[in-house]
Design an enzyme around this catalytic site. Structure first.
Site, short mmCIF file in Angstrom:
data_model
loop_
_atom_site.label_atom_id
_atom_site.label_comp_id
_atom_site.label_asym_id
_atom_site.label_seq_id
_atom_site.Cartn_x
_atom_site.Cartn_y
_atom_site.Cartn_z
N LYS A 257 3.84 -3.73 -11.32
CA LYS A 257 3.91 -4.49 -10.07
C LYS A 257 4.42 -5.92 -10.33
O LYS A 257 4.46 -6.36 -11.48
CB LYS A 257 2.51 -4.53 -9.44
CG LYS A 257 1.93 -3.14 -9.09
CD LYS A 257 0.53 -3.32 -8.51
CE LYS A 257 -0.19 -2.00 -8.32
NZ LYS A 257 -1.59 -2.20 -7.90
N TYR B 23 2.58 3.35 -0.61
CA TYR B 23 1.22 3.11 -0.14
C TYR B 23 1.06 3.79 1.21
O TYR B 23 1.29 3.21 2.25
CB TYR B 23 0.93 1.61 -0.08
CG TYR B 23 0.74 1.01 -1.46
CD1 TYR B 23 -0.23 1.51 -2.33
CD2 TYR B 23 1.53 -0.05 -1.91
CE1 TYR B 23 -0.41 0.98 -3.59
CE2 TYR B 23 1.34 -0.59 -3.19
CZ TYR B 23 0.37 -0.07 -4.02
OH TYR B 23 0.18 -0.59 -5.27
N ASN C 227 -3.65 -6.24 -10.04
CA ASN C 227 -4.09 -5.41 -11.17
C ASN C 227 -2.91 -4.80 -11.93
O ASN C 227 -3.03 -3.76 -12.58
CB ASN C 227 -5.10 -4.36 -10.73
CG ASN C 227 -4.53 -3.40 -9.70
OD1 ASN C 227 -3.35 -3.48 -9.36
ND2 ASN C 227 -5.35 -2.49 -9.21
N HIS D 20 0.44 0.46 -11.34
CA HIS D 20 0.02 1.64 -10.59
C HIS D 20 0.34 2.88 -11.43
O HIS D 20 1.37 2.90 -12.10
CB HIS D 20 0.77 1.74 -9.25
CG HIS D 20 0.67 3.12 -8.65
ND1 HIS D 20 -0.40 3.49 -7.87
CD2 HIS D 20 1.46 4.21 -8.78
CE1 HIS D 20 -0.25 4.78 -7.53
NE2 HIS D 20 0.86 5.23 -8.07
N GLU E 236 5.34 10.90 -5.72
CA GLU E 236 5.68 9.50 -6.02
C GLU E 236 6.97 9.38 -6.83
O GLU E 236 7.75 8.44 -6.63
CB GLU E 236 4.53 8.83 -6.78
CG GLU E 236 3.30 8.65 -5.90
CD GLU E 236 2.15 7.96 -6.61
OE1 GLU E 236 1.21 7.54 -5.91
OE2 GLU E 236 2.18 7.84 -7.85
P1 ADP Z 1 -5.35 2.73 -7.94
O1 ADP Z 1 -4.07 1.91 -7.94
O2 ADP Z 1 -6.25 2.36 -9.10
O3 ADP Z 1 -5.14 4.21 -7.83
P2 ADP Z 1 -6.09 2.62 -5.07
O4 ADP Z 1 -5.07 3.71 -4.82
O5 ADP Z 1 -7.47 2.82 -4.57
O6 ADP Z 1 -6.20 2.28 -6.64
O7 ADP Z 1 -5.55 1.27 -4.45
C1 ADP Z 1 -4.21 0.94 -4.48
C2 ADP Z 1 -4.08 -0.53 -4.80
O8 ADP Z 1 -4.66 -1.31 -3.75
C3 ADP Z 1 -4.81 -0.93 -6.07
O9 ADP Z 1 -3.97 -0.84 -7.21
C4 ADP Z 1 -5.24 -2.34 -5.81
O10 ADP Z 1 -4.26 -3.25 -6.28
C5 ADP Z 1 -5.32 -2.45 -4.30
N1 ADP Z 1 -6.69 -2.46 -3.77
C6 ADP Z 1 -7.50 -1.40 -3.71
N2 ADP Z 1 -8.66 -1.73 -3.15
C7 ADP Z 1 -8.60 -3.05 -2.84
C8 ADP Z 1 -9.51 -4.00 -2.25
N3 ADP Z 1 -10.73 -3.63 -1.85
N4 ADP Z 1 -9.09 -5.28 -2.09
C9 ADP Z 1 -7.85 -5.65 -2.48
N5 ADP Z 1 -6.95 -4.81 -3.04
C10 ADP Z 1 -7.32 -3.52 -3.24
#
Ligand code: ADP
Length: 165
Positions: free
Chosen positions: A10, A50, A127, A130, A141
């Protein structure tokens, strides 16, 4: 048993200048890179990535923030291939919330922020990366980010690039 997984570095990973270090980790475990590109995402691509599913799990606000985050700078899209690689990559990436991600994982080693902090600031949590969560999700994807001709088929074309003895 051979699977492919979609990995996205990202904008925060590019901003931090740790693209090489992250890619090295995947090479180190023996995953094959079969697709790799740097791009600025189209809005449409970010929305396909997303999906509504994220809105249902985490809320519409989080989905919107993640789309905005994805469009905020360049990203690196990768397709990696290997034995049951979807699970291996998720293990290497670590928990979604950096605060909770174990040391040794990509998120645990290179990030530390929390959901609470992100909520307070009204931003998506940074973070770095992905990774697809299942082989089925990976297939969808990979199609969102790559055209078939952008992916390297290791079976059929390897010999073309190998110096014959
Ligand atoms: P992952 O990427 O670990 O599979 P998710 O699909 O649940 O996680 O979420 C997609 C992305 O949305 C995450 O990588 C994270 O950056 C962001 N995200 C998820 N939950 C939150 C939250 N509660 N607040 C802010 N950002 C979030």
């Amino acid at each position: 048993m051979i699977q492919r997984s979609l990995v996205l570095l990202k904008p925060d990973a590019l901003d931090r200048g740790i693209v090489g270090e992250i890619i090295t980790r995947f090479e180190r475990v023996g995953a094959s890179i079969v697709g790799l590109k740097l791009l600025v995402s189209e809005k449409d691509t970010a929305e396909k990535h997303y999906t509504e599913d994220l809105a249902q799990r985490r809320g519409e606000a989080v989905r919107n923030m993640m789309i905005e985050m994805l469009l905020s700078g360049p990203v690196v899209a990768m397709t990696v291939e290997g034995v049951e690689i979807v699970e291996v990559v998720r293990k290497m990436v670590g928990a979604t919330e950096p605060k909770a991600a174990a040391p040794g994982t990509i998120r645990g080693d290179y990030s530390h922020v929390s959901f609470a902090h992100a909520d307070e600031k009204g931003i998506g949590v940074f973070n770095l990366i992905h990774a697809s969560s299942s082989p089925e999700e990976a297939e969808v994807e990979i199609n969102v980010w790559f055209r078939p001709e952008e992916l390297f088929n290791r079976d059929s074309s390897y010999t073309k690039f190998t110096v014959k003895k």
